[in-house]
Design a protein around this motif. Structure first.
Motif, mmCIF file in Angstrom:
data_model
loop_
_atom_site.group_PDB
_atom_site.id
_atom_site.type_symbol
_atom_site.label_atom_id
_atom_site.label_comp_id
_atom_site.label_asym_id
_atom_site.label_seq_id
_atom_site.Cartn_x
_atom_site.Cartn_y
_atom_site.Cartn_z
ATOM 1 N N TYR A 291 0.823 -1.209 0.000
ATOM 2 C CA TYR A 291 0.000 0.000 0.000
ATOM 3 C C TYR A 291 0.862 1.267 0.000
ATOM 4 C CZ TYR A 291 -3.699 -3.263 1.181
ATOM 5 O OH TYR A 291 -4.585 -4.308 1.157
ATOM 6 N N ASP A 292 0.416 2.256 -0.729
ATOM 7 C CA ASP A 292 1.083 3.555 -0.683
ATOM 8 C C ASP A 292 0.825 4.238 0.657
ATOM 9 O OD1 ASP A 292 2.105 3.678 -3.451
ATOM 10 O OD2 ASP A 292 -0.028 3.700 -3.976
ATOM 11 N N ALA A 293 -0.393 4.080 1.151
ATOM 12 C CA ALA A 293 -0.742 4.700 2.436
ATOM 13 C C ALA A 293 -1.644 3.772 3.228
ATOM 14 C CB ALA A 293 -1.435 6.045 2.223
ATOM 15 N N ILE A 294 -1.421 3.752 4.523
ATOM 16 C CA ILE A 294 -2.273 3.039 5.476
ATOM 17 C C ILE A 294 -2.929 4.101 6.337
ATOM 18 C CG2 ILE A 294 -2.339 1.447 7.429
ATOM 19 C CD1 ILE A 294 0.264 0.195 6.196
ATOM 20 N N ILE A 295 -4.254 4.138 6.338
ATOM 21 C CA ILE A 295 -4.995 5.137 7.105
ATOM 22 C C ILE A 295 -5.629 4.449 8.302
ATOM 23 C CG2 ILE A 295 -6.914 6.774 7.069
ATOM 24 C CD1 ILE A 295 -6.377 7.130 4.071
ATOM 25 N N LEU A 296 -5.246 4.867 9.489
ATOM 26 C CA LEU A 296 -5.809 4.335 10.728
ATOM 27 C C LEU A 296 -6.996 5.220 11.110
ATOM 28 C CD1 LEU A 296 -2.482 3.662 12.682
ATOM 29 C CD2 LEU A 296 -3.792 2.063 11.268
ATOM 30 N N ASN A 297 -8.187 4.679 10.963
ATOM 31 C CA ASN A 297 -9.395 5.459 11.223
ATOM 32 C C ASN A 297 -9.495 5.867 12.687
ATOM 33 O OD1 ASN A 297 -12.011 6.486 10.256
ATOM 34 N ND2 ASN A 297 -12.897 4.930 11.600
ATOM 35 N N THR B 239 -6.205 9.182 12.315
ATOM 36 C CA THR B 239 -7.140 10.144 12.895
ATOM 37 C C THR B 239 -7.044 10.095 14.412
ATOM 38 O OG1 THR B 239 -8.681 9.930 11.040
ATOM 39 C CG2 THR B 239 -9.557 10.832 13.086
ATOM 40 N N ILE B 240 -6.781 11.224 15.015
ATOM 41 C CA ILE B 240 -6.733 11.354 16.471
ATOM 42 C C ILE B 240 -8.086 11.901 16.927
ATOM 43 C CG2 ILE B 240 -5.574 12.381 18.448
ATOM 44 C CD1 ILE B 240 -3.802 10.490 16.875
ATOM 45 N N HIS B 241 -8.750 11.164 17.786
ATOM 46 C CA HIS B 241 -10.087 11.560 18.227
ATOM 47 C C HIS B 241 -10.084 12.303 19.569
ATOM 48 C CE1 HIS B 241 -12.246 9.302 15.072
ATOM 49 N NE2 HIS B 241 -11.206 8.508 15.132
ATOM 50 N N LEU C 229 -4.722 13.400 11.240
ATOM 51 C CA LEU C 229 -6.007 13.956 10.857
ATOM 52 C C LEU C 229 -6.886 14.139 12.088
ATOM 53 C CD1 LEU C 229 -6.740 11.714 7.743
ATOM 54 C CD2 LEU C 229 -6.439 14.197 7.668
ATOM 55 N N VAL C 230 -7.718 15.164 12.072
ATOM 56 C CA VAL C 230 -8.801 15.322 13.045
ATOM 57 C C VAL C 230 -10.087 15.528 12.240
ATOM 58 C CG1 VAL C 230 -7.400 16.196 14.939
ATOM 59 C CG2 VAL C 230 -8.299 17.801 13.245
ATOM 60 N N ILE C 231 -11.228 15.459 12.913
ATOM 61 C CA ILE C 231 -12.489 15.489 12.168
ATOM 62 C C ILE C 231 -13.317 16.740 12.453
ATOM 63 C CG2 ILE C 231 -12.667 13.011 11.824
ATOM 64 C CD1 ILE C 231 -14.449 12.827 14.241
ATOM 65 N N ALA C 232 -12.637 17.812 12.844
ATOM 66 C CA ALA C 232 -13.326 19.092 13.028
ATOM 67 C C ALA C 232 -12.326 20.220 12.789
ATOM 68 C CB ALA C 232 -13.924 19.199 14.428
ATOM 69 N N THR D 8 3.974 18.584 17.032
ATOM 70 C CA THR D 8 4.579 17.256 16.875
ATOM 71 C C THR D 8 5.575 17.219 15.730
ATOM 72 O OG1 THR D 8 2.820 16.530 15.359
ATOM 73 C CG2 THR D 8 2.477 16.134 17.719
ATOM 74 N N GLY D 9 5.549 18.225 14.873
ATOM 75 C CA GLY D 9 6.392 18.206 13.690
ATOM 76 C C GLY D 9 5.812 17.356 12.575
ATOM 77 N N ILE D 10 4.623 16.794 12.790
ATOM 78 C CA ILE D 10 3.973 15.928 11.808
ATOM 79 C C ILE D 10 2.899 16.736 11.085
ATOM 80 C CG2 ILE D 10 2.637 13.803 11.508
ATOM 81 C CD1 ILE D 10 3.853 12.828 14.156
ATOM 82 N N PRO D 11 2.816 16.628 9.769
ATOM 83 C CA PRO D 11 1.763 17.351 9.037
ATOM 84 C C PRO D 11 0.371 17.009 9.562
ATOM 85 C CG PRO D 11 3.367 16.434 7.510
ATOM 86 C CD PRO D 11 3.698 15.874 8.872
ATOM 87 N N THR D 12 -0.482 18.007 9.669
ATOM 88 C CA THR D 12 -1.818 17.813 10.230
ATOM 89 C C THR D 12 -2.868 18.460 9.338
ATOM 90 O OG1 THR D 12 -1.679 19.837 11.560
ATOM 91 C CG2 THR D 12 -0.903 17.804 12.586
ATOM 92 N N ALA D 13 -4.061 17.930 9.402
ATOM 93 C CA ALA D 13 -5.187 18.483 8.636
ATOM 94 C C ALA D 13 -6.476 17.957 9.250
ATOM 95 C CB ALA D 13 -5.095 18.099 7.160
#
Length: 343
Positions: free
Chosen positions: A79-85, A109-111, A133-136, A146-151
């Protein structure tokens, strides 16, 4: 970048609704998608987005055997990317303790943002992530450095959702989710229902009322003589039924106020599925004044007292928000994933 190969992983039977928008956005990009999750989780996903993707059912049971099985699938998948929901919890931590599949980036996604600084296990999970990722949208400024890209990603717009439910002239106030006292102030709902008695108002508790604190709350409703004012569900509510009742709603009610111990967290550390539903369906939320900072992001009518709330309902007071544009939301999400893969 085109023709990406993406795996989406969910070990739990919750947060299934967060899979619907992600799958839809990835499909719009033309990706080869594999969804790995328990069978029950797929019931919370809009059926319309499941066509054309590979679904691998993993057991609901917890433990290393399940994690080991999923890891081997990911390692062999290329896989190119693994997305952890849900990039948190014991199974996710176990997965992140295993060697990272080659050539794959991991986005999660961090809830609950509080866990980024308060949980050792969560900090380890984050160290394995290439993107957060966040959902809001309002949560993005509160993500600790964290130095990690976020959206953030938005809920899937629901322009085609319909409902044939006959409400019999009542105004419907819908409280989404299973009954959990730690998540919502249900004692205030009892007070609101008592004050609304004799008015054309009905409360729909849109979740399995036989789980968690549901039986206790239903007993309280019965003892208060409020049965006729409520609609309950005795089992899991599938996505089609769920959506139909949200479409029929006049208002959504988050039941988050200053008396809820974790109420302040909903402004800085986590979000409520009710907020996402309001954005997705364009439904006005009846929000306690505690949630006033949400005004720029969601359609809200604010109240201080129970009478304020009922007055707004009887007057049919509504507010609007800019409808989500699917193409814009999909492009923003996919650009983020592209940037993580190409780093």
């Amino acid at each position: 970048m085109t023709n990406r190969k993406i795996a989406i992983v969910e070990f739990n039977t919750w947060h299934g609704e967060c899979l619907t928008p992600q799958i839809a956005y990835l499909k719009a990009h033309g990706d080869d998608i594999t969804l790995i999750c328990p069978r029950r989780t797929t019931s919370a996903i809009d059926k319309s987005v499941l066509d054309g993707i590979d679904i691998i059912i993993c057991p609901e049971k917890k433990g290393m055997a399940n994690v080991w099985h999923v890891w081997r699938l990911l390692r062999r998948g290329g896989y190119d990317a693994i997305i952890l929901n849900t990039a948190q919890g014991s199974e996710c931590l176990k997965l992140c303790l295993l060697p990272k599949p080659r050539r794959s980036v991991i986005v999660g996604t961090i809830h609950n943002l509080k866990k980024l600084t308060h949980s050792f296990g969560q900090r380890h999970v984050v160290r394995r992530l290439d993107g957060i990722l966040v959902i809001a949208p309002y949560l993005v400024p509160h993500i600790p450095p964290t130095g990690i890209p976020t959206a953030y990603y938005s809920p899937l717009p629901a322009a085609t959702a319909t409902s044939q439910i006959d409400k019999g002239g009542d105004r419907w106030i819908v409280v989404p989710g299973n009954v959990e006292f730690k998540r919502r102030n249900y004692s205030s709902l009892i007070d609101i229902a008592k004050a609304a008695k004799g008015r054309a108002v009905k409360f729909i508790v849109l979740g399995n009322s036989q789980k968690a604190d549901g039986p206790e709350f239903r007993k309280t409703v019965c003892e208060a003589g409020l049965d006729e004012m409520f609609i309950f569900f005795d089992s899991f509510v599938d996505s089609e039924t769920f959506d139909a009742h949200v479409v029929a709603a006049d208002y959504l009610l988050p039941l988050i106020d200053d008396k809820l111990p974790s109420g302040a967290d909903y402004l800085t550390n986590k979000t409520s599925g009710t907020f996402s539903l309001a954005a997705r369906f364009g439904k006005t939320m009846l929000c306690h004044k505690t949630l006033t900072p949400l005004a720029p992001f969601y359609p809200c009518v604010f109240y201080d007292t129970t009478e304020d709330l009922l007055s707004a309902v009887e007057l049919g007071k509504q507010t609007t928000a800019k409808p989500l544009d699917f193409n814009e939301e999909a492009e923003r999400y996919n650009t983020f994933i592209d940037n993580i893969i190409s780093k």
